[in-house]
Scaffold this motif. Structure first.
Motif, short mmCIF file in Angstrom:
data_model
loop_
_atom_site.label_atom_id
_atom_site.label_comp_id
_atom_site.label_asym_id
_atom_site.label_seq_id
_atom_site.Cartn_x
_atom_site.Cartn_y
_atom_site.Cartn_z
N PHE A 1 -4.36 2.31 0.32
CA PHE A 1 -4.37 2.38 1.74
C PHE A 1 -4.05 1.28 2.49
O PHE A 1 -4.79 0.06 2.18
N TYR B 1 0.90 -1.15 0.18
CA TYR B 1 0.09 0.06 0.01
C TYR B 1 0.83 1.24 0.04
O TYR B 1 2.08 1.12 0.25
N THR C 1 -10.63 5.51 5.13
CA THR C 1 -9.89 5.93 3.80
C THR C 1 -10.84 5.78 2.40
O THR C 1 -11.45 4.88 2.64
#
Length: 484
Positions: free
Chosen positions: A449, A402, A455
């Protein structure tokens, strides 16, 4: 170049004029949706995301961020001009006209030091020493401290192996005073400077609202020190443009960084490169950009772990606070393989230490019973700590799991007056007052993320929330929350 009779700063809105915000794809995206996309072969680590048309340096030097107040700044009381060839021969500053001897090592009312840009043969001047730094005395309110080349756009270099080589200010108890520092067209090349906190070390302490210290760096290159650039906590606004932060040389590589910005008000970085974090073979080392400002603006920025004379760092490229505000547009993240096990994220938004003064935050940095995230977080973006990443590219030796990590807030401060936060592992998602958005993230990664927090990838913003993608509106919102 002579100073104008009025203050040398004009207030003008800065903008990436040729870089329009690009709307992300429509449709709300699952934060876990893979976003890996092909990129062309990697460019050098000093390449910026966007090639902007050149701006006359003399014009650029008159442009300042709209949010940086300039009223009351006055022309420096002391102006010295330093000659190139004579200074090189003497190994210290030699002046044209008035010299430093008349000052007795002390300056009151601000200063402007102008270094000749060219030697007698027309070549860029390399001064074989660190710049002279007088003791600042007297009232500070409205004073300016300017160090620059004599020719805008022609950089002068200070180069020495002195282990204590550094440039900076040391101002204490500034209170509510307004102070400004500027460095233009200067390279600090201090490869042996293992002792000072920073090659550029701006130690300005104990400011209180409405007091403010602003620092503007234009067309500079910094290399050396425990941190190439160091700023302590305070009422500080930093603006850096067209610059290269090329690395540090400290020997305690676990606690030193290319740039170390403590709990300040604003960091605004534009069209610049961060790199060169010193690392050791058996240590994960520090970050290229450790930035704990309340508000962070990153425009057309490249951050890489490509080292300068050491193994690459394994740490995240950017280490910032999750409580606060971040707005990025055209951010290039470039990671090469370190010798240690690499940390999983590239941009780490963390919450385990509080760096800034309490008045720098509009809401608690810890979870409280007074807050629970509403059912539609995108509808309350004006009531949460917010980070917005637009047009980020990832170039890495591996497929990153990520790109961004939004770490959770904690329950309490550690005992004994500590700034360390405890209990992040015991808070729930509903208790978090932080949201992070990513639009048009590209490159070599699996997901945008990490699993924590609120998010969103390429979300459809509700009506009235479009301001989060507008830089100036975002800045006004964040600073307005704390009366700035």
């Amino acid at each position: 170049m002579t100073l104008r009779p009025k203050p040398v700063i004009a207030v003008v809105v800065l903008a990436l004029s040729c870089v329009a915000l690009q709307p992300g794809p429509s449709g709300a995206a699952d934060p876990g949706t893979p976003r890996a996309r092909a990129l062309p072969p990697p460019a050098p680590p000093t390449t910026l995301p966007v090639a902007l048309p050149p701006v006359d340096p003399a014009v650029a030097d008159t442009l300042y961020p709209f949010y940086m107040p300039t009223r009351g700044l006055r022309r420096p009381a002391v102006r010295l001009v330093i000659r190139c060839d004579a200074s090189r021969a003497a190994g210290r500053e030699v002046y044209a006209g008035r010299g430093a001897d008349s000052l007795g090592g002390r300056v009151e009312g601000g200063f402007e030091f102008v270094y000749e840009a060219l030697d007698g043969a027309g070549r860029p001047c390399v001064y074989p020493f660190a710049p002279w730094q007088p003791q600042v005395v007297g009232p500070l309110d409205g004073t300016q401290y300017l160090i620059r080349s004599s020719i805008p756009g022609r950089r002068v270099t200070f180069r020495t192996n002195d282990p204590w080589a550094s440039l900076g200010l040391r101002l204490f108890d500034i209170g509510t005073q307004r102070i400004h520092f500027e460095l233009r067209d200067v390279e600090l090349d201090f490869p042996g400077a293992i002792q000072p906190k920073g090659a550029l070390n701006l130690e300005v302490f104990d400011g209180q609202r409405p007091g403010l210290f602003s620092a503007v760096l234009r067309r500079v290159r910094l290399y050396g020190g425990k941190n190439a650039l160091f700023l302590p906590s305070g009422q500080t606004m930093l603006f850096v443009e067209d610059s290269d932060i090329a690395g540090n040389v400290g020997t305690n590589t676990d606690q030193e960084h290319s740039t170390y910005i403590n709990g300040t008000l604003v960091t605004h970085l534009r069209s610049s490169v961060w790199r060169g974090q010193r690392a050791w073979q058996d240590q994960a080392s520090g970050h290229q950009l450790k930035d704990k400002a309340y508000l962070r603006i990153y425009e057309n920025l490249t951050v890489s772990n490509v080292p300068a004379g050491s193994p690459p760092s394994a740490m995240p490229l950017i280490d910032a606070s999750s409580f606060g505000f971040t707005w990025a547009n055209y951010l290039r993240l470039y990671r090469v393989a370190p010798l240690q096990t690499v940390r999983d994220t590239l941009v780490d938004l963390r919450a385990e230490i509080v760096y800034g003064q309490p008045q720098n935050y509009p809401w608690p940095v810890l979870v409280t019973p007074a807050w629970r995230m509403p059912p539609a977080p995108l509808g309350v973006l004006d009531r949460v700590y917010l980070s917005v990443f637009q047009n980020v590219t990832v170039e890495s030796f591996r497929t990153e799991p990520y790109v961004f990590a939004l770490r959770p807030q904690g329950l309490a401060m550690a005992p004994g007056g500590s700034t360390t936060v405890e209990g992040q592992d015991r808070t729930t998602r509903a208790q978090q007052r932080m949201v992070s958005l990513a639009f048009n993230t590209r490159g070599r990664f699996t997901r945008a993320f990490s699993p924590e927090g609120w998010t969103y990838v390429d979300p459809v913003l509700p009506p009235g929330a479009e301001w989060v993608r507008d830089r100036d509106a975002f800045i006004r919102h964040a600073l307005g929350l704390i009366g700035r």
